[in-house]
Design a protein around this motif. Sequence first.
Motif, mmCIF file in Angstrom:
data_model
loop_
_atom_site.group_PDB
_atom_site.id
_atom_site.type_symbol
_atom_site.label_atom_id
_atom_site.label_comp_id
_atom_site.label_asym_id
_atom_site.label_seq_id
_atom_site.Cartn_x
_atom_site.Cartn_y
_atom_site.Cartn_z
ATOM 1 N N ARG A 7 0.830 -1.205 0.000
ATOM 2 C CA ARG A 7 0.000 0.000 0.000
ATOM 3 C C ARG A 7 0.860 1.250 0.000
ATOM 4 N NH1 ARG A 7 -2.799 -3.099 3.892
ATOM 5 N NH2 ARG A 7 -2.113 -1.749 5.609
ATOM 6 N N LEU A 8 1.916 1.238 0.812
ATOM 7 C CA LEU A 8 2.783 2.406 0.909
ATOM 8 C C LEU A 8 3.391 2.765 -0.439
ATOM 9 C CD1 LEU A 8 4.349 4.519 2.599
ATOM 10 C CD2 LEU A 8 6.062 2.762 3.036
ATOM 11 N N PHE A 9 3.818 1.747 -1.199
ATOM 12 C CA PHE A 9 4.464 1.998 -2.484
ATOM 13 C C PHE A 9 3.479 1.940 -3.646
ATOM 14 C CE2 PHE A 9 8.096 1.194 0.194
ATOM 15 C CZ PHE A 9 9.030 2.084 -0.293
ATOM 16 N N ARG B 109 -4.130 -2.451 -6.517
ATOM 17 C CA ARG B 109 -4.836 -3.455 -5.734
ATOM 18 C C ARG B 109 -4.909 -4.808 -6.441
ATOM 19 N NH1 ARG B 109 -7.975 -1.691 -1.395
ATOM 20 N NH2 ARG B 109 -8.047 0.570 -1.095
ATOM 21 N N ARG B 110 -5.131 -4.798 -7.754
ATOM 22 C CA ARG B 110 -5.331 -6.056 -8.469
ATOM 23 C C ARG B 110 -4.064 -6.902 -8.531
ATOM 24 N NH1 ARG B 110 -5.047 -1.965 -12.174
ATOM 25 N NH2 ARG B 110 -3.626 -2.197 -13.947
ATOM 26 N N PHE B 111 -2.894 -6.290 -8.250
ATOM 27 C CA PHE B 111 -1.634 -7.027 -8.288
ATOM 28 C C PHE B 111 -1.081 -7.344 -6.895
ATOM 29 C CE2 PHE B 111 -1.062 -4.440 -12.355
ATOM 30 C CZ PHE B 111 -1.521 -5.472 -13.171
ATOM 31 N N ARG B 112 -1.689 -6.779 -5.854
ATOM 32 C CA ARG B 112 -1.067 -6.840 -4.529
ATOM 33 C C ARG B 112 -0.896 -8.271 -4.020
ATOM 34 N NH1 ARG B 112 -4.046 -1.873 -1.282
ATOM 35 N NH2 ARG B 112 -3.154 -0.176 -2.543
#
Length: 268
Positions: free
Chosen positions: A103-105, A109-112
């Motif tokens: 999240r910080l970088f 979302r779809r790749f996290r």
Amino acid sequence: MTNAVDCVDLSYQFATHLAVDHVNLAIAPGEMYGLLGPNGAGKTTTIRMLTTLLKPFTGTVRVFGIDATAHPMRVRRAIGYVPQALSADANLTGVENVELFARLFDVPRRFRRQRVSEALDAMGLTEAAGRLAGTYSGGMIRRLELAQSLISAPRLLVLDEPTVGLDPIARGVVWEYIARLRSEHQMTVLMTTHYMDEADSYCDRISLMHRGKIRVTGTPATLRGGLGEDATLDDVFRHYTGDTLDKTAEEGGIRDVRRARRTARRLG
């Protein structure tokens, strides 16, 4: 060819203390570069400006040609950062720690989920991913921090004392991972360390920093050779730092870690 890092006339001041004094630094793509010096030399402050955690008082920082002050999020997407202070949260699991950095970088979302899984697997932490980081050994914590730094698939990996406090076996394991990742992903690596054997073995070039200034830059072999046939990198370190300890500690530390976590929560 665009440099991986360009610092031009870079300065930063804490109250009346000039921590970084008009530093100029150029790092080529793919280079393993060491920024060395005693405690309080200005290394960590320089790195915090490069990683967009601090705004320079004077000068500019460019990462792959991107101005770090004008476009901090674009720079963050290009770098992975392992800070000197432990950044893993003992109250979160391994996977939760890596998700926080995703999240910080600003990893989409779809790749996290896939990126988190791949980063943990690369560091050999898949089996321990569901455990609280507070149960990890020192070597596992550093590998977890490397997984955090790799979550953005960085072109530049910044390592501030990556093996501090580790025993010789754990140090070796961490450096094996770093060397493998550099080879596989053609990453540029900027590191600080107080272990001169690490700098001598792994760095293509080093700069010695003391009291906010760059004192000398060159390959380890060239710098050793400049002091004599039997000189070591420890001798080079003592020669350019005056064999003294700077008692002025750099600001920040754990405050930067807390600030990073707050930023990650805001980013969602």
